[in-house]
Scaffold this motif. Structure first.
Motif, PDB file in Angstrom:
ATOM      1  N   ILE A  14      29.044 -20.102  97.998  1.00 30.99           N
ATOM      2  CA  ILE A  14      28.212 -20.400  96.822  1.00 30.99           C
ATOM      3  C   ILE A  14      28.634 -21.743  96.209  1.00 30.99           C
ATOM      4  O   ILE A  14      27.790 -22.557  95.807  1.00 30.99           O
ATOM      5  N   THR A  35      37.569 -25.548  91.599  1.00 34.18           N
ATOM      6  CA  THR A  35      38.762 -24.743  91.860  1.00 34.18           C
ATOM      7  C   THR A  35      38.755 -24.232  93.297  1.00 34.18           C
ATOM      8  O   THR A  35      37.693 -24.023  93.887  1.00 34.18           O
ATOM      9  N   ALA A 101      31.826 -18.464  90.768  1.00 33.11           N
ATOM     10  CA  ALA A 101      31.644 -18.140  92.193  1.00 33.11           C
ATOM     11  C   ALA A 101      32.964 -17.840  92.896  1.00 33.11           C
ATOM     12  O   ALA A 101      33.111 -18.071  94.091  1.00 33.11           O
ATOM     13  N   LYS A 126      29.629 -11.063  91.195  1.00 30.66           N
ATOM     14  CA  LYS A 126      29.096  -9.776  90.732  1.00 30.66           C
ATOM     15  C   LYS A 126      30.201  -8.774  90.423  1.00 30.66           C
ATOM     16  O   LYS A 126      30.057  -7.915  89.564  1.00 30.66           O
ATOM     17  N   MET A 214      27.273 -16.247 104.391  1.00 30.28           N
ATOM     18  CA  MET A 214      28.022 -15.924 103.165  1.00 30.28           C
ATOM     19  C   MET A 214      29.500 -15.810 103.474  1.00 30.28           C
ATOM     20  O   MET A 214      29.910 -15.781 104.636  1.00 30.28           O
ATOM     21  N   ILE A 218      31.641 -10.542 101.057  1.00 27.24           N
ATOM     22  CA  ILE A 218      30.262 -10.099 100.772  1.00 27.24           C
ATOM     23  C   ILE A 218      29.513  -9.796 102.073  1.00 27.24           C
ATOM     24  O   ILE A 218      28.634  -8.934 102.097  1.00 27.24           O
ATOM     25  N   MET A 276      20.569 -19.556  99.425  1.00 25.38           N
ATOM     26  CA  MET A 276      21.088 -19.412  98.058  1.00 25.38           C
ATOM     27  C   MET A 276      20.849 -20.645  97.198  1.00 25.38           C
ATOM     28  O   MET A 276      20.990 -20.590  95.974  1.00 25.38           O
TER      29      MET A 276
END
Ligand code: NDP
Ligand code: MG
Length: 398
Positions: A14, A35, A101, A126, A214, A218, A276
């Protein structure tokens, strides 16, 4: 005026997609902080291209990073460390937008810090919301934070809800003529596998998603359908709706990213190629729209859309997550912690694929589901559930 962006988890999937969009709009956005956790070389490449003012890494990576910075003449970039550094950049007064993220519970406190500082927060992490849903949503209201969902399904739902929906009354009932949410799931790489086949799948197979590219965690969650379980909990918190108003629909093509059904018989869907960059760009620019590299959907090529009910016998994670949401309190935190431990164990070949859900189920049965009304209680339950899950993994070891 240009917006100053902090990317927590910039080296991840992401994070990299976010950077790609920022590169396309240099007049609108600048990168203030990035980061990383383990991918230090990737972080150096990001610094060369985006010139952030601050980076955050674990303290045991600082010497290595300083050496690279010296060789690349990047010594002027400030280096902060560990969780305190993540929190400092998330709430920094020079930051307008935070992309949350980081993967897993490690993102909870930095994400919450961003929410409490009233910035625009783009939520990909999430797990943080699953753990602290009520507290995070209350903090967003208290601090007038614009909390925008990046998860493709929740971003789609947000786009299909009536304007001002997030400000509507939060009592678990759908508001403003909404009847229910249809949360779509691709079904993952093992959609058609039987129970015996599911015992023998490898981490490499689980990480190869048919539609999306991804991070590893995930990807495994998508294969067990725990990702959809976490997303069910995520939707309940974001849209203040009880779980009985969220129906999971398996849609293998991942063209419809989710839907909202209304009381008048209308069903609104958001569609697009599975990339995404679309939801990230939407959350960055909302309520405006900005260009991405994602090609427009070609319905003459993608001419089939299939739908089916999920199978909770082959994919019990979905049932466990729904039960955890029904139980409430610390159950979602315990579910998430056990799942993080079990997925790491599966990736290390310590347990089988079908044992991931078993570890989660057993952990939920072993850890008391107490009150979740403070972050301290949530973090304690997270730690306890991890140690219980570790023990269960050791006793499971295939
Ligand atoms: P990745 O594994 O690709 O990236 C995770 C990021 O978090 C990396 O920058 C990683 O650093 C950093 N990180 C990992 N562990 C820690 C830690 N303990 N402390 C600080 N930073 C850490 O994951 P994704 O980008 O795929 O996912 C990120 C989040 O977004 C997850 O919560 C996921 O559920 C969610 N999401 C992802 C989607 C996707 O398409 N990828 C879609 C929807 C939601 P490093 O790489 O340097 O080790
Ligand atoms: Mg998703």
């Amino acid at each position: 005026m240009s917006q100053s962006v902090c990317i927590l988890g910039a080296t991840g999937s992401i994070g990299q997609s976010t950077l790609k969009i920022l590169l396309q709009h240099p007049e609108k956005y600048s990168v203030f902080a990035v980061t990383a956790y383990s991918r230090i070389l990737e972080l150096v490449e990001i610094c060369k291209q985006y010139h952030p003012q601050v980076v955050v890494v674990p303290s045991n990576k600082v010497d290595e990073l300083r050496q690279y910075f010296k060789n690349q003449h990047l010594n002027h970039i400030e280096i902060l460390t560990d969780e305190a550094g993540l929190i400092a950049v998330a709430e920094h007064s020079d930051v307008d937008v935070v992309m949350a993220a980081i993967v897993g519970a490690a993102g909870l406190l930095p994400t919450l810090a961003a929410v409490k500082s009233g910035k625009r927060v783009l939520l990909a992490n999430k797990e943080a919301l699953v753990m602290s849903g009520d507290i995070m949503m209350q903090a967003a209201r208290d601090h007038h934070t614009v909390l925008l969902p990046v998860d493709s399904e929740h971003n789609a739902i947000f786009q299909c809800l009536p304007e001002g929906y997030l400000q509507a009354e939060r009592n678990g009932q759908p508001q403003k003529g909404v009847a229910q949410i249809l949360l779509t799931a691709s079904g993952g790489p093992f959609l058609h596998y039987d129970l015996d086949q599911l015992k023998n799948v490898t981490p490499a197979q689980a990480c190869k998603h048919p539609n999306w590219s991804m991070g590893q965690k995930i990807s495994v969650d998508s294969a067990t359908l725990m990702n959809k379980g976490l997303e069910l909990i995520e939707a309940c918190h974001l849209f203040a709706i009880s779980e009985q108003f969220v129906t999971i629909v398996v849609h293998p093509q991942s063209i419809i990213h989710s839907m909202v059904q209304y009381v008048d018989g209308s069903t609104l869907a958001q569609m697009g190629n599975p990339d995404m960059c679309t939801p990230i760009a939407h959350a960055l620019a909302w309520p405006e729209r900005i260009q991405t590299h994602v090609p427009a959907l070609d319905l003459f090529v993608n001419h089939r859309l299939d739908f089916q009910e999920p199978d909770t016998v082959r994919f019990p994670a979905l049932k466990l997550a729904r039960q955890a949401m029904q139980s409430g309190r610390l159950a979602p935190t315990i579910l998430n912690a056990a799942n993080e431990v079990a997925v790491a164990a599966f990736l290390n070949h310590a347990i089988r694929f079908d044992e991931i859900s078993q570890v989660v189920d057993k952990t939920l049965n072993h850890v008391e589901n107490g009150a979740a009304n403070s972050i301290e209680l949530i973090l304690q339950a997270d730690l306890l559930a991890r140690s219980v899950a570790d023990q269960i993994v050791m006793n499971t070891g295939s």
